[in-house]
Every structure is written in structure tokens, then in C-alpha cells.
Write a protein that holds these residues in place. Structure first.
Motif, short mmCIF file in Angstrom:
data_model
loop_
_atom_site.label_atom_id
_atom_site.label_comp_id
_atom_site.label_asym_id
_atom_site.label_seq_id
_atom_site.Cartn_x
_atom_site.Cartn_y
_atom_site.Cartn_z
N THR A 94 0.84 -1.19 0.00
CA THR A 94 0.00 0.00 0.00
C THR A 94 0.88 1.24 0.00
N ARG A 96 0.93 5.18 0.35
CA ARG A 96 0.15 6.31 0.87
C ARG A 96 0.97 7.58 0.68
N GLU A 135 -3.07 5.17 -2.35
CA GLU A 135 -3.97 5.95 -1.49
C GLU A 135 -3.34 7.28 -1.16
N ALA A 137 -3.20 10.21 2.06
CA ALA A 137 -3.45 10.38 3.49
C ALA A 137 -3.45 11.87 3.80
#
Length: 179
Positions: A94, A96, A135, A137
Motif C-alpha cells: 500500500t 500512501r 492511497e 493520506a
């Protein structure tokens, strides 16, 4: 290899040898059954189910609802409310990118744009090879290191768009794990 072992393995074309979908779903059924009737166990069961399956598609949500003997709407409501649950397949890693004020001002948006180009995904999506999920943040707590991003538990500081290819390459060279 025994017939039973062969049947429990993935039959897709990748040859990964992972457990089949049916085996994973049965593990979730068994797990959820253990929590049937236990007040307040839904989030815990969903978390474990996501760990087993990788994400929580509607089929998995139905299994959890059936085994806990609660409405699917209740399960779905919890899954969609909490951001740590995913209804889409996730990548092995992942990424971020921080878009908090310090990171945004120092080029966080350019980092996101370049990653979208390199990975051919939109924010919130997973690459076709399921290696990365991208993603953003609002803050990763590294304001003094802006712009910052993380891949899994590794934080990268003062990231420049031109460094991204070499950062991502580290995950290819080491069998998908950062050195």
C-alpha cells in the motif's frame, strides 16, 4: 501431491499455489461460526475475514452475515463505514502519499500524479498485477520530512517525482519486499 492438497490450491493461471477461493470462504465460515451470538464481535470477525480473504467483497459479507445470523445490511453498513475495510482487491503493498498541508505545499500532488502515471491507476485503486494499492493520506506525521509517502511501513522523506521509479523498483528487485 495428494488429491486433497491439489483441490485446495488456486487453479488460476498464475501458478501461485495459494488456497482456493472455496477454501478461503470455508475458513471464514468456520471463523464466523465461532463468534455467533457473541455481542460486539462483528468488527473483529470482519477484520479477520479481510486478513484471510484480502478484502471484503459482497460474497464474503454474505458469509459473515449468514454465519453470525445478522442482516447483510448491518455487515455492509460496518464495512462501508470504516475506512480500514476494503470491498476491492488490495495490492501486496500500500502506497500512501501524504497530502497534509506541509506535504501538499512541497509537492505532494505532483507525487500522486506521477505515481498514477507510473502505476496506471487512480487514487484508491490497485494495479492490475495487484502489486500496489495507491492511497492518499491527510497526514502521516512526517511534516518535517515533506513531501512524504509510505509504502507499507516504510516512510520515504523529501520525495521527488523523479525518484519514484527507483523507489518502486526496490519492490521488484527483492521479490516484492523493500530491502
Amino acid at each position: 501431491m495428494s488429491q486433497k492438497a491439489t483441490e485446495s490450491q488456486c487453479t488460476c493461471c498464475c501458478g501461485c499455489g495459494a488456497e482456493s477461493e472455496e477454501v478461503l470462504q470455508e475458513r471464514i465460515r468456520t471463523l464466523a461460526r465461532e463468534y455467533r451470538g457473541k455481542e460486539g464481535s462483528l468488527i473483529q470477525v470482519l477484520h479477520m475475514a479481510q486478513t484471510i480473504y484480502g478484502y471484503l467483497p459482497i460474497e464474503v459479507q454474505k458469509i459473515v452475515a449468514d454465519e453470525l445470523e445478522i442482516p447483510l445490511s448491518q455487515v455492509s453498513g460496518v464495512v462501508t463505514f470504516y475506512s480500514f475495510f476494503s470491498t476491492q482487491p488490495r495490492g501486496r503493498h500500500t502506497i500512501r502519499v501524504c497530502l497534509g498541508t506541509a506535504c501538499y505545499v512541497r509537492g505532494g500532488k505532483k507525487i500522486v500524479e506521477r505515481l498514477q502515471e507510473l502505476l496506471d491507476v487512480k487514487v484508491g485503486d490497485t494495479t492490475a498485477d495487484r502489486k500496489f494499492t495507491l492511497e492518499v493520506a491527510r497526514c502521516i506525521g512526517a511534516c518535517g520530512l515533506a513531501p512524504a509517502m509510505s509504502i507499507d511501513d516504510t516512510v520515504y522523506k523529501q520525495v521527488k517525482p523523479e525518484r519514484l521509479e527507483s523507489i518502486l523498483a526496490r519492490y521488484d528487485e527483492n521479490g516484492g519486499t523493500e530491502p
